[in-house]
Design a protein around this motif. Structure first.
Motif, PDB file in Angstrom:
ATOM      1  N   ARG A  55       0.897  -1.163  -0.016  1.00  0.00           N
ATOM      2  CA  ARG A  55      -0.106  -0.114  -0.114  1.00  0.00           C
ATOM      3  C   ARG A  55       0.849   1.179  -0.122  1.00  0.00           C
ATOM      4  O   ARG A  55       0.362   2.407  -0.786  1.00  0.00           O
ATOM      5  N   LEU A  67      -5.144   0.662  -3.772  1.00  0.00           N
ATOM      6  CA  LEU A  67      -5.407   1.328  -2.566  1.00  0.00           C
ATOM      7  C   LEU A  67      -6.902   0.925  -2.041  1.00  0.00           C
ATOM      8  O   LEU A  67      -6.989   0.328  -0.879  1.00  0.00           O
ATOM      9  N   THR A  70      -7.697  -2.932  -1.470  1.00  0.00           N
ATOM     10  CA  THR A  70      -7.223  -3.467  -0.374  1.00  0.00           C
ATOM     11  C   THR A  70      -7.731  -2.780   0.808  1.00  0.00           C
ATOM     12  O   THR A  70      -6.940  -2.706   1.934  1.00  0.00           O
ATOM     13  N   TRP A  71      -8.670  -2.060   0.835  1.00  0.00           N
ATOM     14  CA  TRP A  71      -9.336  -1.106   1.752  1.00  0.00           C
ATOM     15  C   TRP A  71     -10.432  -2.124   2.274  1.00  0.00           C
ATOM     16  O   TRP A  71     -11.348  -2.363   1.519  1.00  0.00           O
ATOM     17  N   THR A  75     -14.825   0.657   5.979  1.00  0.00           N
ATOM     18  CA  THR A  75     -14.058   1.853   6.266  1.00  0.00           C
ATOM     19  C   THR A  75     -13.611   2.602   4.766  1.00  0.00           C
ATOM     20  O   THR A  75     -13.035   3.552   4.841  1.00  0.00           O
ATOM     21  N   ARG A  76     -13.835   1.843   3.655  1.00  0.00           N
ATOM     22  CA  ARG A  76     -13.391   2.248   2.576  1.00  0.00           C
ATOM     23  C   ARG A  76     -13.864   3.684   1.662  1.00  0.00           C
ATOM     24  O   ARG A  76     -15.178   3.623   2.023  1.00  0.00           O
ATOM     25  N   SER A 127      -1.401   0.764  12.140  1.00  0.00           N
ATOM     26  CA  SER A 127      -2.529   0.503  11.101  1.00  0.00           C
ATOM     27  C   SER A 127      -3.028  -0.849  11.258  1.00  0.00           C
ATOM     28  O   SER A 127      -2.304  -1.572  11.955  1.00  0.00           O
ATOM     29  N   VAL A 137      -6.647  -6.831   4.291  1.00  0.00           N
ATOM     30  CA  VAL A 137      -7.040  -5.408   3.978  1.00  0.00           C
ATOM     31  C   VAL A 137      -6.817  -4.218   5.099  1.00  0.00           C
ATOM     32  O   VAL A 137      -6.753  -4.897   6.125  1.00  0.00           O
ATOM     33  N   TYR A 138      -6.610  -3.306   4.554  1.00  0.00           N
ATOM     34  CA  TYR A 138      -6.484  -2.141   5.593  1.00  0.00           C
ATOM     35  C   TYR A 138      -7.931  -1.712   6.256  1.00  0.00           C
ATOM     36  O   TYR A 138      -8.789  -1.662   5.246  1.00  0.00           O
ATOM     37  N   ASP A 140      -8.199   0.564   9.477  1.00  0.00           N
ATOM     38  CA  ASP A 140      -7.885   2.010   9.777  1.00  0.00           C
ATOM     39  C   ASP A 140      -6.704   2.137  10.460  1.00  0.00           C
ATOM     40  O   ASP A 140      -5.793   1.222  10.656  1.00  0.00           O
TER      41      ASP A 140
END
Length: 146
Positions: A55, A67, A70-71, A75-76, A127, A137-138, A140
């Protein structure tokens, strides 16, 4: 004739190619490292740390599609507009917890350096990552004081 003080311009970085050193800092070429995740030819990042690194590299190469992909869905953001004046210059992973093939969650604490408008700066963040449909996935993050 008046003289106007101007800030020295930071030269534009060379474009990242498959053979360039990977922006994430690992000792590998971009194409064999984060680039394979960006293009989809390397599957998905197998750990939260590798997702974090990929990322970061996506911010460097301005790959907004990666980006967003992968969120975490919850929260994306709907869109992502990257600041064209932001130039990312280095990543340092400070700590990882969990985030391996044996976990469902993980954290990565990192320091990312940048230059914005000719001024250097850094982003220090912890993170949070989770698995969604089997892929990291990310979620937050929390900003920290360096």
């Amino acid at each position: 004739m008046s003289r106007r003080k101007t800030r020295p311009r930071t030269p534009a970085p060379a474009p990242v190619t498959a053979g360039s050193p990977c922006p994430c800092g690992l000792d590998a070429a971009y194409g064999a490292c984060c680039g394979r995740f960006h293009s989809g030819t390397g599957g998905t990042a197998p750990t939260a740390e590798l997702l974090m690194r990929s990322r970061y590299s996506a911010f460097v190469v301005r790959d907004t599609a990666y980006l967003l992909r992968t969120w975490a869905p919850g929260t994306r953001p709907g869109t992502l507009d990257l600041d064209p004046a932001m130039r990312w210059t280095g990543l340092e992973i400070r700590e990882t917890t969990e985030g391996t093939a044996f976990h469902q969650r993980g954290t990565v604490t990192f320091l990312a350096r940048y230059v914005h408008g000719g001024e250097p700066g850094s982003l220090y963040e912890r993170s949070r990552f989770t698995r969604h449909d089997g892929a990291w996935v990310y979620v937050d993050g929390d900003f920290l004081d360096d």
